[in-house]
Design a protein around this motif. Structure first.
Motif, PDB file in Angstrom:
ATOM      1  N   THR A  37      -2.321   1.723   4.802  1.00  0.00           N
ATOM      2  CA  THR A  37      -2.310   3.177   4.846  1.00  0.00           C
ATOM      3  C   THR A  37      -3.489   3.709   5.662  1.00  0.00           C
ATOM      4  OG1 THR A  37      -3.545   3.270   2.773  1.00  0.00           O
ATOM      5  CG2 THR A  37      -1.146   3.409   2.614  1.00  0.00           C
ATOM      6  N   GLY A  90      -3.574   8.847   4.188  1.00  0.00           N
ATOM      7  CA  GLY A  90      -2.717   8.393   3.111  1.00  0.00           C
ATOM      8  C   GLY A  90      -1.331   7.957   3.539  1.00  0.00           C
ATOM      9  N   GLU A  91      -0.921   8.275   4.769  1.00  0.00           N
ATOM     10  CA  GLU A  91       0.408   7.865   5.212  1.00  0.00           C
ATOM     11  C   GLU A  91       0.447   6.359   5.450  1.00  0.00           C
ATOM     12  OE1 GLU A  91       3.195  10.623   7.495  1.00  0.00           O
ATOM     13  OE2 GLU A  91       1.229  11.013   8.405  1.00  0.00           O
ATOM     14  N   ILE A  92       1.631   5.795   5.307  1.00  0.00           N
ATOM     15  CA  ILE A  92       1.821   4.360   5.506  1.00  0.00           C
ATOM     16  C   ILE A  92       1.924   4.063   6.994  1.00  0.00           C
ATOM     17  CG2 ILE A  92       3.360   2.409   5.105  1.00  0.00           C
ATOM     18  CD1 ILE A  92       4.199   3.784   2.475  1.00  0.00           C
TER      19      ILE A  92
END
Length: 141
Positions: A37, A90-92
């Motif tokens: 992430t 926080g994004e994958i």
């Protein structure tokens, strides 16, 4: 059925459930997953913007990496997807998974898959720091 079940370089959100579903296999006693992430700092410096770019041949390189992992480990199923484009905190950024007859093999295959992806697939990370400084990194972290 092919051991390599899912590979991709995508400009859309990644799904851990999709990757887990792709490696589901009744011959596997263990499945290991790695989810990378976007973090808020790198080297103790606040990151304000992050973007991934990939060479047009990136998926071909990813397939070769997965083929080598499949040949060297007793994997029953492998999957790997990587995100490109602008990502928020926080994004994958990447999801890889390996299913094997035993947990130790699954951990080893999963680690090798992410490590080799990082070192061999032409994906570049551009990050901008809060102080305005920026850097390019050779592949995903």
């Amino acid at each position: 059925m092919d051991v390599i079940r899912l590979l991709g370089i995508r400009d859309t959100s990644l799904s851990v459930d999709e990757v887990l579903g792709a490696v589901e296999d009744h011959a596997a006693g263990g499945t290991a997953v790695f989810v990378g992430t976007v973090r808020e700092q790198d080297g103790g410096r606040p990151v304000t913007l992050l973007s991934y770019s990939a060479h047009p041949s990136a998926e071909e390189h990813l397939r070769r990496v997965a083929e080598k992992v499949a040949a060297d480990h007793q994997a029953t199923a492998l999957a790997a997807v990587h995100r490109v484009g602008d990502l928020r905190l926080g994004e994958i950024a990447v999801v890889v998974a390996a299913a094997c007859p035993h947990r130790g093999e699954a951990f080893e295959a999963c680690r090798r898959l992410i490590d080799d992806l990082k070192h061999e697939v032409p994906i570049w990370k551009h990050q901008v720091f809060a102080d305005g400084d920026a850097e390019w990194v050779g592949a995903c972290d």
